[in-house]
Motif scaffolding. Structure first.
Motif, PDB file in Angstrom:
ATOM      1  N   ILE A 133       0.693  -1.378  -0.051  1.00 44.81           N
ATOM      2  CA  ILE A 133       0.150   0.159   0.200  1.00 44.81           C
ATOM      3  C   ILE A 133       1.221   1.143   0.307  1.00 44.81           C
ATOM      4  O   ILE A 133       1.313   1.502   1.438  1.00 44.81           O
ATOM      5  N   ARG A 134       0.689   2.118  -1.494  1.00 46.21           N
ATOM      6  CA  ARG A 134       1.310   3.087  -0.568  1.00 46.21           C
ATOM      7  C   ARG A 134       0.952   4.816   0.033  1.00 46.21           C
ATOM      8  O   ARG A 134       2.034   5.244   0.528  1.00 46.21           O
ATOM      9  N   THR A 135       0.064   4.595   0.187  1.00 44.29           N
ATOM     10  CA  THR A 135      -0.743   5.578   1.158  1.00 44.29           C
ATOM     11  C   THR A 135      -2.100   5.393   1.864  1.00 44.29           C
ATOM     12  O   THR A 135      -3.148   4.257   1.018  1.00 44.29           O
ATOM     13  N   LEU A 136      -2.295   4.808   3.034  1.00 39.89           N
ATOM     14  CA  LEU A 136      -3.579   4.407   4.261  1.00 39.89           C
ATOM     15  C   LEU A 136      -4.500   5.589   3.728  1.00 39.89           C
ATOM     16  O   LEU A 136      -4.312   7.138   4.462  1.00 39.89           O
ATOM     17  N   GLY A 137      -5.782   4.909   3.931  1.00 31.29           N
ATOM     18  CA  GLY A 137      -6.846   6.518   3.580  1.00 31.29           C
ATOM     19  C   GLY A 137      -8.502   5.807   4.873  1.00 31.29           C
ATOM     20  O   GLY A 137      -7.760   4.111   4.994  1.00 31.29           O
ATOM     21  N   VAL A 138      -8.957   5.965   4.589  1.00 31.42           N
ATOM     22  CA  VAL A 138     -10.792   5.558   5.392  1.00 31.42           C
ATOM     23  C   VAL A 138     -11.118   6.229   3.850  1.00 31.42           C
ATOM     24  O   VAL A 138     -11.178   6.843   3.367  1.00 31.42           O
ATOM     25  N   SER A 139     -12.672   5.683   4.671  1.00 32.74           N
ATOM     26  CA  SER A 139     -14.111   6.227   3.664  1.00 32.74           C
ATOM     27  C   SER A 139     -14.785   6.045   4.369  1.00 32.74           C
ATOM     28  O   SER A 139     -15.113   5.543   5.546  1.00 32.74           O
ATOM     29  N   ASN A 140     -15.648   7.855   4.871  1.00 31.70           N
ATOM     30  CA  ASN A 140     -17.145   7.453   5.717  1.00 31.70           C
ATOM     31  C   ASN A 140     -17.169   7.367   6.765  1.00 31.70           C
ATOM     32  O   ASN A 140     -17.379   6.822   7.607  1.00 31.70           O
ATOM     33  N   PHE A 141     -15.783   8.118   7.264  1.00 32.65           N
ATOM     34  CA  PHE A 141     -15.156   7.951   8.931  1.00 32.65           C
ATOM     35  C   PHE A 141     -15.981   9.504   9.019  1.00 32.65           C
ATOM     36  O   PHE A 141     -15.360   9.804   9.394  1.00 32.65           O
ATOM     37  N   LEU A 142     -15.772   9.455  10.190  1.00 31.46           N
ATOM     38  CA  LEU A 142     -16.001  10.508  11.139  1.00 31.46           C
ATOM     39  C   LEU A 142     -15.153  11.024  11.751  1.00 31.46           C
ATOM     40  O   LEU A 142     -13.874   9.940  11.972  1.00 31.46           O
ATOM     41  N   PRO A 143     -14.848  11.986  12.783  1.00 29.21           N
ATOM     42  CA  PRO A 143     -13.338  12.676  13.280  1.00 29.21           C
ATOM     43  C   PRO A 143     -13.653  11.832  14.192  1.00 29.21           C
ATOM     44  O   PRO A 143     -12.266  10.556  15.059  1.00 29.21           O
ATOM     45  N   HIS A 145     -13.764   8.324  14.870  1.00 26.15           N
ATOM     46  CA  HIS A 145     -13.215   7.042  14.190  1.00 26.15           C
ATOM     47  C   HIS A 145     -11.496   7.539  13.842  1.00 26.15           C
ATOM     48  O   HIS A 145     -10.810   6.534  13.561  1.00 26.15           O
ATOM     49  N   ILE A 146     -11.345   8.331  13.083  1.00 25.58           N
ATOM     50  CA  ILE A 146     -10.244   8.718  12.642  1.00 25.58           C
ATOM     51  C   ILE A 146      -9.619   9.045  13.748  1.00 25.58           C
ATOM     52  O   ILE A 146      -7.983   8.758  13.922  1.00 25.58           O
ATOM     53  N   ALA A 147      -9.704   9.506  14.696  1.00 24.42           N
ATOM     54  CA  ALA A 147      -9.455   9.217  16.399  1.00 24.42           C
ATOM     55  C   ALA A 147      -8.625   8.223  16.247  1.00 24.42           C
ATOM     56  O   ALA A 147      -7.196   8.660  17.079  1.00 24.42           O
ATOM     57  N   ALA A 148      -9.702   7.864  16.647  1.00 24.38           N
ATOM     58  CA  ALA A 148      -9.377   6.047  17.081  1.00 24.38           C
ATOM     59  C   ALA A 148      -7.981   5.294  15.693  1.00 24.38           C
ATOM     60  O   ALA A 148      -7.406   4.717  16.984  1.00 24.38           O
ATOM     61  N   VAL A 149      -8.298   5.543  15.245  1.00 20.77           N
ATOM     62  CA  VAL A 149      -7.178   4.750  13.703  1.00 20.77           C
ATOM     63  C   VAL A 149      -5.678   5.400  14.246  1.00 20.77           C
ATOM     64  O   VAL A 149      -4.508   4.967  14.343  1.00 20.77           O
ATOM     65  N   VAL A 150      -5.817   6.991  14.410  1.00 23.28           N
ATOM     66  CA  VAL A 150      -4.224   7.384  14.837  1.00 23.28           C
ATOM     67  C   VAL A 150      -3.546   7.232  16.508  1.00 23.28           C
ATOM     68  O   VAL A 150      -2.911   6.981  16.635  1.00 23.28           O
ATOM     69  N   ALA A 151      -4.891   7.012  16.711  1.00 18.99           N
ATOM     70  CA  ALA A 151      -4.211   6.611  18.540  1.00 18.99           C
ATOM     71  C   ALA A 151      -3.593   5.543  18.478  1.00 18.99           C
ATOM     72  O   ALA A 151      -2.619   5.177  19.109  1.00 18.99           O
ATOM     73  N   GLU A 152      -4.231   4.472  17.832  1.00 22.87           N
ATOM     74  CA  GLU A 152      -3.821   2.958  17.508  1.00 22.87           C
ATOM     75  C   GLU A 152      -2.239   3.231  16.795  1.00 22.87           C
ATOM     76  O   GLU A 152      -0.852   1.640  17.744  1.00 22.87           O
ATOM     77  N   THR A 153      -1.884   4.071  16.291  1.00 21.08           N
ATOM     78  CA  THR A 153      -1.095   3.552  15.004  1.00 21.08           C
ATOM     79  C   THR A 153      -0.248   5.015  14.385  1.00 21.08           C
ATOM     80  O   THR A 153       1.523   4.957  13.960  1.00 21.08           O
ATOM     81  N   GLY A 154      -1.149   6.079  15.204  1.00 14.82           N
ATOM     82  CA  GLY A 154      -0.026   7.701  15.032  1.00 14.82           C
ATOM     83  C   GLY A 154       0.404   7.858  13.374  1.00 14.82           C
ATOM     84  O   GLY A 154       0.950   8.662  13.605  1.00 14.82           O
ATOM     85  N   ILE A 155      -0.665   7.515  12.840  1.00 13.61           N
ATOM     86  CA  ILE A 155      -0.231   7.746  11.807  1.00 13.61           C
ATOM     87  C   ILE A 155      -2.167   7.522  11.444  1.00 13.61           C
ATOM     88  O   ILE A 155      -3.081   7.778  11.460  1.00 13.61           O
ATOM     89  N   VAL A 156      -1.935   8.998  10.561  1.00 12.31           N
ATOM     90  CA  VAL A 156      -3.054  10.137  10.096  1.00 12.31           C
ATOM     91  C   VAL A 156      -3.509   9.870   8.772  1.00 12.31           C
ATOM     92  O   VAL A 156      -3.134   9.599   7.427  1.00 12.31           O
ATOM     93  N   PRO A 157      -4.452   9.577   8.929  1.00 11.63           N
ATOM     94  CA  PRO A 157      -5.015   8.864   7.031  1.00 11.63           C
ATOM     95  C   PRO A 157      -4.336   9.932   6.111  1.00 11.63           C
ATOM     96  O   PRO A 157      -5.188  10.917   6.298  1.00 11.63           O
ATOM     97  N   ALA A 158      -4.538   9.623   5.469  1.00 13.81           N
ATOM     98  CA  ALA A 158      -3.880  10.508   3.655  1.00 13.81           C
ATOM     99  C   ALA A 158      -5.725  11.096   3.690  1.00 13.81           C
ATOM    100  O   ALA A 158      -5.293  12.285   2.831  1.00 13.81           O
ATOM    101  N   VAL A 159      -6.055  10.245   4.057  1.00  9.96           N
ATOM    102  CA  VAL A 159      -8.019  10.237   2.325  1.00  9.96           C
ATOM    103  C   VAL A 159      -8.518   9.923   3.252  1.00  9.96           C
ATOM    104  O   VAL A 159      -8.246   8.944   4.356  1.00  9.96           O
ATOM    105  N   ASP A 160     -10.012  10.920   3.665  1.00 10.43           N
ATOM    106  CA  ASP A 160     -11.120  10.521   3.964  1.00 10.43           C
ATOM    107  C   ASP A 160     -11.963  10.508   3.105  1.00 10.43           C
ATOM    108  O   ASP A 160     -12.699  11.459   2.088  1.00 10.43           O
ATOM    109  N   GLN A 161     -12.769   9.117   2.338  1.00 13.28           N
ATOM    110  CA  GLN A 161     -13.594   9.579   0.895  1.00 13.28           C
ATOM    111  C   GLN A 161     -15.208   9.328   1.744  1.00 13.28           C
ATOM    112  O   GLN A 161     -15.508   8.648   2.417  1.00 13.28           O
TER     113      GLN A 161
END
Length: 275
Positions: A133-143, A145-161
């Protein structure tokens, strides 16, 4: 036709306008993607749940374009979320696409009631480090949900569709997601079955500028700082939907689209379940 790009937090560049492939399948999907690539599109958006990754892959091969010139997005379906199954799902998508890597991989829906989206994102981070995977992202995520994945990995999704369009402007949500450093990409931006393209203000702006109402809507999104993945199987509409960068909406034009009556989204990411 040259489509501008935006630099993502992964360091990779993504076209501002891409081609959405849902709901086409089979040869119809392949031919539509080939037409879009011929028109100048370089971002092609698919998903495991669309059932057309094989057709998209066929178009990529038949186009003869260098892989490095293309930006291919696909998505993890709900039934494949979780540790272990996320890796298997991506590998299956790559096989159907006939590719060694995807440029952008998205979790299609958070499915918070299922509770596996953070595990999926963590495994996607592993797959990113492996080069699948070149870039990590999410789709249909609310803030949240984004906060939860950042807390888990430290990686901010590049894109939210997200579903963003005149009747679903979602200004607060868009601002919150963009404020965290994530690019918002609008899906279903044209609402072709709602009549919004016949809105008087949108039509008036289109007539004055000598463009289509669809181009006005897509330009409105781009001027708000979003990227877009409209869909059409008609080559003429495909070209028009990417020809957004030779004109600019005035403040009055922007207000006219902003003034479209707002409707609630039918698929609320806080509760929607799709597998």
């Amino acid at each position: 036709m040259q489509i501008p790009t935006v630099t993502l937090n992964s360091g990779h560049r993504m076209p501002v306008a891409g081609y959405g492939t849902w709901p086409l399948q089979g040869r119809a999907a392949t031919d539509a993607v080939l037409a879009a690539l011929a028109a100048g599109y370089r971002l092609v958006d698919t998903a495991a749940s669309y059932g057309n990754e094989d057709a998209v892959g066929a178009a990529v091969r038949e186009s003869g374009l260098p892989r490095a010139e293309l930006f291919v997005t696909t998505k993890l379906r709900g039934s494949d979320q979780g540790r272990g199954s996320t890796r298997a799902a991506l590998e299956a998508s790559l096989e159907r696409l006939g590719l060694d890597y995807v440029d952008l991989y998205l979790i299609h829906w958070p499915l918070p009631a299922v509770g596996r989206y953070t595990d999926s994102y963590a495994e996607m981070a592993d797959l990113h480090r492996e080069g699948l995977i070149r870039t990590l992202g999410v789709s249909n995520f609310l803030p949240e949900h984004i906060a939860a994945v950042v807390a888990e990995t430290g990686i901010v999704p590049a894109v939210d569709q997200l579903q963003v369009s005149p009747s679903h402007a979602r200004a607060g949500l868009v601002a919150a997601v963009r404020g965290g450093g994530t690019v918002v990409q609008a899906w279903s931006p044209l609402e072709r079955n709602t009549g919004v393209l016949g809105n008087a203000g949108i039509v008036a702006a289109a007539d004055r500028l000598g463009v289509t109402p669809a181009q006005v809507v897509l330009r409105w999104l781009v001027q708000r700082g979003l990227t877009v993945v409209p869909h059409s199987s008609d080559p003429g509409r495909q070209r028009a939907n990417a020809d957004l960068f030779g004109f600019e909406l005035t403040g009055e034009d922007m207000t006219a689209v902003d003034s479209v009556a707002q409707l609630p989204v039918k698929q609320d990411p806080a509760t929607w379940e799709e597998f």
